[in-house]
Write a protein that holds these residues in place. Structure first.
Motif, mmCIF file in Angstrom:
data_model
loop_
_atom_site.group_PDB
_atom_site.id
_atom_site.type_symbol
_atom_site.label_atom_id
_atom_site.label_comp_id
_atom_site.label_asym_id
_atom_site.label_seq_id
_atom_site.Cartn_x
_atom_site.Cartn_y
_atom_site.Cartn_z
ATOM 1 N N GLU A 193 2.228 -13.794 5.944
ATOM 2 C CA GLU A 193 2.349 -13.350 4.793
ATOM 3 C C GLU A 193 1.053 -13.521 3.983
ATOM 4 N N LEU B 76 8.539 -13.381 11.188
ATOM 5 C CA LEU B 76 7.379 -13.401 10.196
ATOM 6 C C LEU B 76 7.150 -14.670 9.461
ATOM 7 N N SER C 229 6.206 -5.094 6.386
ATOM 8 C CA SER C 229 6.564 -5.687 7.802
ATOM 9 C C SER C 229 7.014 -4.746 8.750
ATOM 10 N N PRO D 292 3.348 -8.673 10.307
ATOM 11 C CA PRO D 292 2.988 -8.209 8.906
ATOM 12 C C PRO D 292 2.247 -6.543 9.035
ATOM 13 N N LEU E 70 -1.903 -11.403 5.476
ATOM 14 C CA LEU E 70 -1.806 -10.040 4.989
ATOM 15 C C LEU E 70 -2.004 -9.691 3.415
#
Length: 309
Positions: free
Chosen positions: A194, A189, A249, A254, A197
């Motif tokens: 992030e 990730l 996650s 995500p 997301l």
């Protein structure tokens, strides 16, 4: 084992606790969802407990547990009795598939091993094309590296039968799974993932969603049909509904946990987990897993009070 019953019990509990997390990952890979994986792990312990005085130490405790877990899975599929051959993409039609929370690995003393063993969601889906015995043989051989002789002993069959299972499984997966085994591993990730997301969780209207989506984006959400294309997806995601969301996650991707408050309801209900695939800064796929059991896999409650907003 020649120890006393009390010593056997202490040994079994310690050994099982040591391997519980990786057994959970193994059962997830076989079953395709966390709820069934947890049931398989519990039954594995019960069978090991009943057989603890017969464990002779010829194989490691880890191998013994894996044998038991694999056969628990096969027995569960025999009991179900109504499995059909998949067609199309399981992510579009299978209600058995579910996400694997990355947080489940956080407190594992063997985090590195478990992380390597948590495969890509696309591979989990591809495994659903395999009948149970082919799936078990393939996972034991091509993921864990067991020999055909070890697999034959675990499945109580001949080596020739194992080789046949493997041949058929590999033939199927060549057409369904990523061709490079390195792509079977849990992805990393990134900070960009992030951030996207975060923007996805905060989006409310079609235009905001549209800015995050690839032109050929696909949303899967069994048992409902998929939504394909940026226009349809943006309109679908931008509907004026009362959501409460939690970024997380799963499977190295995500993900978003979603609660919906229906008109007149005093609370939000756990509804869906979205797992995103992001390429070149755009969401190219959202795999939506509908049902409170998928939310529960993330240790989240079934409902939230209206004040949660």
């Amino acid at each position: 084992m020649s120890d006393s019953p009390d010593e056997q019990a202490v040994w079994l509990q310690r050994a099982f606790d040591e391997h519980r997390r990786e057994l959970h990952v193994h059962c997830y890979r076989l079953a395709g969802n966390v709820t069934d994986a947890e049931d398989l792990v519990q039954e594995t312990f019960l069978r090991a407990w009943r057989a603890r005085d017969r464990f002779e130490g010829r194989a490691s405790a880890r191998t013994w547990f894996y044998r038991i877990a694999t056969n628990v899975f096969l027995d569960s599929r025999k009991a179900a009795g109504h499995r059909t051959v998949p067609y199309g993409d399981p992510l579009e039609w299978s209600t058995e598939l579910g996400p694997y929370p990355d947080a489940l690995l956080a407190d594992d003393p063997q985090t590195g091993l478990a992380a390597r063993e948590t495969v890509e969601l696309a591979v989990i889906a591809a495994l659903m094309y395999l009948p149970p015995r082919q799936r078990a043989a393939f996972v034991l051989r091509d993921v864990y590296g067991w020999t055909p002789q070890e697999i034959a002993a675990a499945l109580d069959t001949a080596v020739a039968a194992v080789n046949s299972l493997l041949q058929r499984a590999r033939h199927t997966l060549r057409r369904r799974a990523p061709s490079d085994p390195k792509d079977w591993r849990r992805p990393q990730l990134t900070s960009e993932d992030e951030e996207i997301l975060r923007r996805y969780a905060n989006a409310k209207d079609p235009e905001t969603f549209r800015a995050l989506l690839a032109e050929d984006v696909r949303i899967t959400m069994p048992p409902e049909p998929p939504v394909v294309g940026i226009d349809a997806a943006a309109e679908f995601l931008g509907r004026p509904l009362d959501w409460r969301t939690f970024p997380t996650s799963a499977n190295g991707r995500p993900a978003l946990i979603n609660y919906l408050r229906r008109p007149g309801s005093p609370h939000y209900e756990a509804l869906v987990v979205d797992v995103l695939r992001i390429e070149n800064g755009k969401i190219v796929e959202s795999n939506a897993f509908i049902g409170a059991r998928h939310v529960a896999a993330f240790s989240m409650p079934a409902t939230l009070g209206a004040e949660a907003k």
